[in-house]
Structures are given as structure tokens and as C-alpha cells.
Design an enzyme around this catalytic site. Structure first.
Site, PDB file in Angstrom:
ATOM      1  N   THR A  16      27.662 -69.623 -22.204  1.00 56.45           N
ATOM      2  CA  THR A  16      26.707 -69.439 -23.016  1.00 56.45           C
ATOM      3  C   THR A  16      26.896 -70.343 -24.173  1.00 56.45           C
ATOM      4  OG1 THR A  16      25.553 -68.180 -24.628  1.00 56.45           O
ATOM      5  CG2 THR A  16      27.753 -67.609 -24.422  1.00 56.45           C
ATOM      6  N   GLU A  19      26.284 -62.385 -22.700  1.00 56.66           N
ATOM      7  CA  GLU A  19      27.451 -61.416 -23.069  1.00 56.66           C
ATOM      8  C   GLU A  19      27.223 -59.906 -22.634  1.00 56.66           C
ATOM      9  OE1 GLU A  19      26.619 -63.607 -25.003  1.00 56.66           O
ATOM     10  OE2 GLU A  19      28.046 -64.649 -26.185  1.00 56.66           O
ATOM     11  N   LYS A  37      19.278 -67.442 -47.097  1.00 55.32           N
ATOM     12  CA  LYS A  37      19.721 -66.748 -48.335  1.00 55.32           C
ATOM     13  C   LYS A  37      18.927 -67.122 -49.428  1.00 55.32           C
ATOM     14  CE  LYS A  37      23.301 -63.509 -49.867  1.00 55.32           C
ATOM     15  NZ  LYS A  37      24.812 -63.362 -49.710  1.00 55.32           N
ATOM     16  N   TRP A  71      17.943 -61.810 -48.539  1.00 58.70           N
ATOM     17  CA  TRP A  71      18.071 -62.165 -47.242  1.00 58.70           C
ATOM     18  C   TRP A  71      16.477 -62.573 -46.880  1.00 58.70           C
ATOM     19  CZ3 TRP A  71      21.943 -64.305 -45.326  1.00 58.70           C
ATOM     20  CH2 TRP A  71      23.167 -63.832 -45.478  1.00 58.70           C
TER      21      TRP A  71
HETATM   22  P1  ADP Z   1      21.986 -68.835 -25.879  1.00 64.05           P
HETATM   23  O1  ADP Z   1      22.928 -68.183 -27.073  1.00 64.05           O
HETATM   24  O2  ADP Z   1      22.596 -69.691 -24.932  1.00 64.05           O
HETATM   25  O3  ADP Z   1      20.564 -69.000 -26.116  1.00 64.05           O
HETATM   26  P2  ADP Z   1      21.685 -66.064 -24.807  1.00 64.05           P
HETATM   27  O4  ADP Z   1      20.676 -66.032 -23.691  1.00 64.05           O
HETATM   28  O5  ADP Z   1      22.854 -65.467 -24.533  1.00 64.05           O
HETATM   29  O6  ADP Z   1      22.003 -67.644 -24.782  1.00 64.05           O
HETATM   30  O7  ADP Z   1      21.124 -65.826 -26.130  1.00 64.05           O
HETATM   31  C1  ADP Z   1      21.123 -64.853 -26.623  1.00 64.05           C
HETATM   32  C2  ADP Z   1      20.733 -64.487 -28.128  1.00 64.05           C
HETATM   33  O8  ADP Z   1      19.088 -64.799 -28.293  1.00 64.05           O
HETATM   34  C3  ADP Z   1      20.866 -63.229 -28.807  1.00 64.05           C
HETATM   35  O9  ADP Z   1      21.877 -63.159 -29.420  1.00 64.05           O
HETATM   36  C4  ADP Z   1      19.522 -63.305 -29.919  1.00 64.05           C
HETATM   37  O10 ADP Z   1      20.038 -63.849 -30.815  1.00 64.05           O
HETATM   38  C5  ADP Z   1      18.317 -63.876 -28.953  1.00 64.05           C
HETATM   39  N1  ADP Z   1      17.582 -63.081 -28.424  1.00 64.05           N
HETATM   40  C6  ADP Z   1      17.623 -62.548 -27.125  1.00 64.05           C
HETATM   41  N2  ADP Z   1      16.452 -61.798 -26.882  1.00 64.05           N
HETATM   42  C7  ADP Z   1      15.724 -61.784 -28.157  1.00 64.05           C
HETATM   43  C8  ADP Z   1      14.478 -61.192 -28.595  1.00 64.05           C
HETATM   44  N3  ADP Z   1      13.935 -60.211 -27.912  1.00 64.05           N
HETATM   45  N4  ADP Z   1      14.153 -61.355 -29.653  1.00 64.05           N
HETATM   46  C9  ADP Z   1      14.933 -61.962 -30.461  1.00 64.05           C
HETATM   47  N5  ADP Z   1      15.858 -62.601 -30.255  1.00 64.05           N
HETATM   48  C10 ADP Z   1      16.436 -62.636 -28.985  1.00 64.05           C
END
Ligand code: ADP
Length: 540
Positions: free
Chosen positions: A182, A327, A435, A440
Site C-alpha cells: 500500500t 491492511e 486545522k 478541525w
Molecule cells: P491507499 O492508501 O494506497 O489508497 P488503501 O486502499 O489501503 O490504499 O486506502 C485506504 C484508505 O482509503 C483508508 O485509510 C481511507 O482513508 C480511505 N478510504 C477507504 N474507503 C473509504 C470510504 N468509503 N470513505 C472515505 N475514505 C475511504
């Protein structure tokens, strides 16, 4: 006491072979659509396992794949674990430097790759330290002219392989079955290793009626790439349940997706919001029958409310919002209305369903703010922590493990609120929160509000350094083609004003042609900040 039978991925394919031999996998290839039954897929997979065994792959070895969504990649999903080796799916959209890093770090022994990745591999081959053999997945009969060696032809080794090869069974369910890297905010990608046990249990969750509800009667089209968290685990679950699979193949467009939904009568599909924004656009232009679709699973980044509404009210396609990460295999949170929420107004229901949803069975969560666990009031923000049977507990051979995995919990880096119903709303990534004056501001909330405007195609909001307030939001907006030059900043401000406190309103709204995206279609805010550096230094 009960029996303890190891949960193994190879048993999932055996179930399809035995109980659903006539069900099919439909693949879009350069030679058109090809269809295989699970009986054929099973045989071809066994042949592949025997061929890899012959090449010298053994238990625990990593085998990399650089490939799109198609039947051969599906065979690799089971054929590699079938000999106890580790299926390492590599994101083909990463930079060559990251791809080299990933292959070397995982110590891949063999690489299976699609023909279009040949030029890339030729270019980097000298840098690959552990790869001993290459296998090309091509629709052509002959091997291409190349300096990669040894190079095997996928179809040839499969043809010569043993169709009754027995999958390796003396495995522990905690043995690795797959891995995926990732992207990190800074530095090299981080590796996550999936266990047999994690993948099997996660597949079960995909089948729960209150989960994605995948069943034998579905015709499922995973649009999310097989190199991105195992296409959210759908290929594993679909094979296990005997679900018909439709694989969109390489370089698909919204048109290709719309045609496949129409011709193959797809009932469920899954992908990131960008894909569905594109499909929506296509559906508005062409004439397609999408009535077979009973749901779209959307995750990876926040699904704008306008998108959910458009699919549901105009096309009558239920839209399910879900959340997860590499993860977490990935499904952990999924949005469905509770039975007693059906009486709410359409607007209230949409509000709930645009949140990411409730935690799925077998996963636990905790939301921790500056003063410990936050109140379930839908307001107080904190970081989402997760634990469960398909949550990683380390990064593969990586010191960054210590930051993310502490006290038995995965610290997701996502800032969320939880309401009194336990429904999670992702407010931001820790790194993207804005911020302002010590308070926030959620970039995601402003983005969603903007994307609910009928003229807006996409919107990304980023933080800009500010002397007095430390940071202020600035919105980048891509208008729909038909709305270009038709709408002004002021009109968008008027639209936002009733929805937010004054100090949440962006300091500027910038129109652009395109928002830079990551390899998996998410807004690349880092690039956006760089791109706008000069412009933003003038924003006060
Ligand atoms: P990368 O970090 O390489 O894009 P991931 O697919 O593992 O790969 O990304 C996970 C991240 O994507 C999460 O930690 C979150 O921030 C975001 N994410 C995943 N699904 C959603 C969702 N439905 N709404 C908002 N954010 C999301």
C-alpha cells in the site's frame, strides 16, 4: 468441543469445482469475450500449480503478478496458493521505481505478467534482484521478442501442466496466502501479508446478507483491480460461492463497463467513486439496460451524496458505501439502513447511507481522540482503531510497523465520528484534515457538498498554510462538460453557505480540468498542493 479444520484458500476453489462446475467466469480479452466454466478454471489452475512447482516455486516463495482483472489472474489467485506459495499482486500503476522496490522487498521468485507490462519489465530487469523466471500472460500464440529470460508462455505451461495436480494441504491456516503493498504518505510502499485464515473469514463477511450479500445467483463484476487489496476479496468469495464472475480486462472505459453490465446481466459490481462518476456520465449519454444490477459496492474514498442519489433515484440501482484499507483485507465498515430507519425521510436516509456505516461482525473498533475514547455523538472526532481476524498486525519487514500497530490495534490514520447508532463517518485522513484556528475542518465534507451541486463533476479540498489561522481550505473543482463557463465561483459559494459555518467555507474555489489521482483513483492531494503552490501563496 468442536473440530478444528484449517481454513485454506485452496478449499474454496475445490468447492467451486465440485459443486458449481457449470458456473462461469467471463473475461474481456484482446480477442474479445472468453468464457470458462469453474470446471475448466479448476483444471487450468491445477495445471498452473504443477507448472510453477516444476519451475521451482515452493512453499512460502513469493510469486508476483502484474496483471489486470481476467481469468488468468484468477487462476493465479488459486494456483499460487495451491502450492503453498504467496500470491503477491503488484499495483501496475505505481512508478517503475516503486515497482522495483516492491518486487525486491518481497523477494519475488517468479513474475506472472500481462503483455502490456513487458516494456516496463524489460526496462527494469537489471534492477530485479530475486526474480528467477518470467511468465507472460498473452492472448497471442507465440512468445514476443524480448531480452527477459527465462520467459515462459502462460498458455503453454498451463497446457503442459497436470490437470489433476493435488493442491498442497499440509498447511497451517495462518500460513501466508497473499501480499499487497500500500502506498505510504512518504517513502516506499508498505507490504501487508494476508493469511489463509484471514482471507477465508473475510470472504464469509462478503457473503453475509448484511455485508455485500454475495451469493451463487449473483453475476459479479469486480472493477476494483485485482492488484488493489485482492479486488476487495471478491474473486476469492465469488469462486467459493459459485458466483458467476465478469472480468472487465485491460484498459476498460466507462463504455466497456456499461456494455458488460448490459450484455452479461451483471447483478453486483464494486469499485471506487471515480469509476461510478465515469459510469454515470456514460449512462447519461448512451442507452444501456442496467436493470439487472441489484447493487453497486463503493469504497476506497468517500462516496459523494450526489452520486448515491443519482444511481438510486434515476437508475434505481442501490448503492452501498463501504470502507476499508489494504491492511484490513479490506472490508471492515459497510453502510446499510437499520430496519427501523426505513421510516425516515429520503433526505435523512441518504444522510445515513452516505456515511461509511457499521462495523462488520468479527471486527472490533475503537475511536480515540486527544482525551481518550470519543463520545458516540456523531460530533467528537478521533482516530479509528481496528482489530480482528482479517486485520494485519504488522507491515512486512518494515520499521513503520511500530507507528501503525500498537497495543493490539491497527491505528488507521483515519479520523472519524461515531453516532449513537454506532455508524462511522470518515471525516478525513489525519494528514488531510484542515486545522483552522485550532479547530478541525473536514475536507471530505466540503468536497461532498460541492459534488452534490449539479454542475460539479469532481471536487477536492486541500489545506493551505495561513499566517493567522495556520491552515485554510481551498477547493479545486472540475465542472461537468455541459456546465463549463456556465457557473461562477459566487454561485458555488451561495450553494455552500447554508450548509456550513462561515469559517468552514473555502478561501478560494479554483476551477480546473482534472484533479490528479493516485494509482487507484483517489484524489492525490499531495500533487494538488504542489501544482497549486504558486497560486496558493497569493491566497490570503
Ligand atoms: P491507499 O492508501 O494506497 O489508497 P488503501 O486502499 O489501503 O490504499 O486506502 C485506504 C484508505 O482509503 C483508508 O485509510 C481511507 O482513508 C480511505 N478510504 C477507504 N474507503 C473509504 C470510504 N468509503 N470513505 C472515505 N475514505 C475511504
Amino acid at each position: 468441543m468442536m473440530m478444528n479444520v484449517p481454513l485454506l484458500v485452496s478449499s474454496m476453489l475445490e468447492r467451486a469445482e465440485r459443486y458449481f462446475p457449470k458456473k462461469t467466469v467471463v473475461s474481456r480479452t484482446s480477442n474479445g469475450i472468453v468464457t470458462h466454466t469453474y470446471k475448466e478454471i479448476g483444471e487450468r489452475t491445477r495445471r498452473l500449480s504443477s507448472a510453477l512447482d516444476k519451475i521451482g516455486v515452493s512453499k512460502g516463495d513469493r510469486v508476483g503478478t502484474l496483471a489486470w482483472n481476467h481469468h488468468r489472474h484468477l487462476e493465479a489467485y488459486f494456483g499460487i496458493p495451491g502450492i503453498g506459495a504467496v500470491l503477491h499482486t503488484i499495483n501496475i500503476r505505481l512508478s517503475p521505481a516503486h515497482i522495483v522496490y516492491i518486487i525486491n522487498h518481497a523477494e519475488d521468485k517468479v513474475l506472472l505478467f500481462d503483455e502490456d507490462l513487458l516494456p516496463l519489465l524489460e526496462k527494469v530487469k537489471e534492477q530485479l534482484k530475486t526474480v528467477e523466471a518470467f511468465v507472460i500472460m498473452t492472448d497471442k500464440d507465440e512468445l514476443p521478442e524480448t531480452n527477459l529470460e527465462p520467459l515462459y508462455h502462460y498458455e503453454k505451461i498451463v497446457n503442459e501442466g497436470n490437470p489433476t495436480f493435488q493442491f498442497k494441504k499440509d498447511l497451517d491456516e495462518n500460513d501466508p496466502v497473499g501480499m499487497c503493498y500500500t502506498s505510504a504518505t512518504t517513502g516506499n510502499p508498505k507490504g501487508v501479508v494476508y493469511s489463509n485464515r484471514g482471507v477465508v473469514l473475510h470472504s464469509m463477511a462478503l457473503g453475509l446478507a448484511d455485508g455485500s450479500g454475495l451469493t451463487e445467483s449473483d453475476i459479479a463484476m469486480p472493477v476494483v483491480p485485482m492488484f488493489h487489496v485482492n479486488a476487495w476479496g471478491l474473486p476469492f468469495a465469488a469462486v467459493w460461492f459459485g458466483t458467476t464472475l465478469v472480468m472487465p480486462g485491460p484498459y476498460f472505459t466507462p463504455k466497456v463497463l456499461a456494455e458488460l453490465i448490459d450484455s452479461e446481466k451483471v447483478t453486483m459490481t464494486a469499485g471506487v467513486p471515480t469509476i461510478w462518476l465515469g459510469l454515470l456520465n456514460e449512462l447519461e449519454q448512451g442507452s444501456y439496460d442496467t436493470s439487472s444490477l441489484t447493487r453497486i459496492l463503493c469504497g476506497g474514498s468517500a462516496a459523494p451524496k450526489g452520486l448515491i442519489k443519482a444511481f438510486e433515484s434515476k437508475y434505481k440501482i442501490p448503492f452501498i458505501h463501504a470502507y476499508g484499507m489494504t491492511e484490513t483485507t479490506p472490508l471492515v465498515v459497510l453502510s446499510r439502513l437499520k430496519s427501523y430507519q426505513n421510516n425516515l425521510s429520503e433526505e435523512e436516509k441518504l444522510e445515513i447511507r452516505s456515511k461509511q456505516g457499521s462495523i462488520v461482525p468479527l471486527v472490533e473498533m475503537k475511536v480515540v481522540g486527544a482525551n481518550g475514547e470519543v463520545a458516540n455523538d456523531g460530533k467528537e472526532m478521533g482516530e479509528l482503531l481496528l482489530r480482528g481476524n482479517w486485520i494485519a498486525d504488522e507491515y512486512y519487514k518494515d520499521e513503520r510497523t511500530n507507528e501503525a500497530f500498537r497495543d493490539g490495534w491497527l491505528h488507521t490514520g483515519d479520523v472519524v465520528t461515531v453516532d449513537e447508532e454506532g455508524i462511522v463517518k470518515i471525516v478525513d485522513r489525519t494528514k488531510d484534515l484542515i486545522k483552522s484556528g485550532g479547530e478541525w475542518i473536514s475536507s471530505v465534507d466540503i468536497e461532498n457538498a460541492l459534488m452534490a451541486h449539479e454542475a460539479v463533476f469532481e471536487a477536492a479540498v486541500i489545506a493551505v498554510p495561513h499566517e493567522r489561522w495556520q491552515e485554510r481550505p481551498v477547493a479545486c473543482v472540475v465542472l461537468k462538460d455541459a456546465a463549463k463557463d456556465q457557473i461562477t465561483k459566487d454561485e458555488l459559494y451561495e450553494f455552500l453557505k447554508p450548509q456550513f459555518a462561515k469559517w468552514w467555507l473555502p478561501d478560494d474555489i479554483i476551477f480546473m480540468d482534472e484533479i490528479p489521482k493516485t494509482s487507484v483513483g483517489k484524489f492525490l492531494k499531495r500533487a494538488l498542493r504542489d501544482q497549486l503552490k504558486d497560486h496558493l501563496s497569493q491566497v490570503k
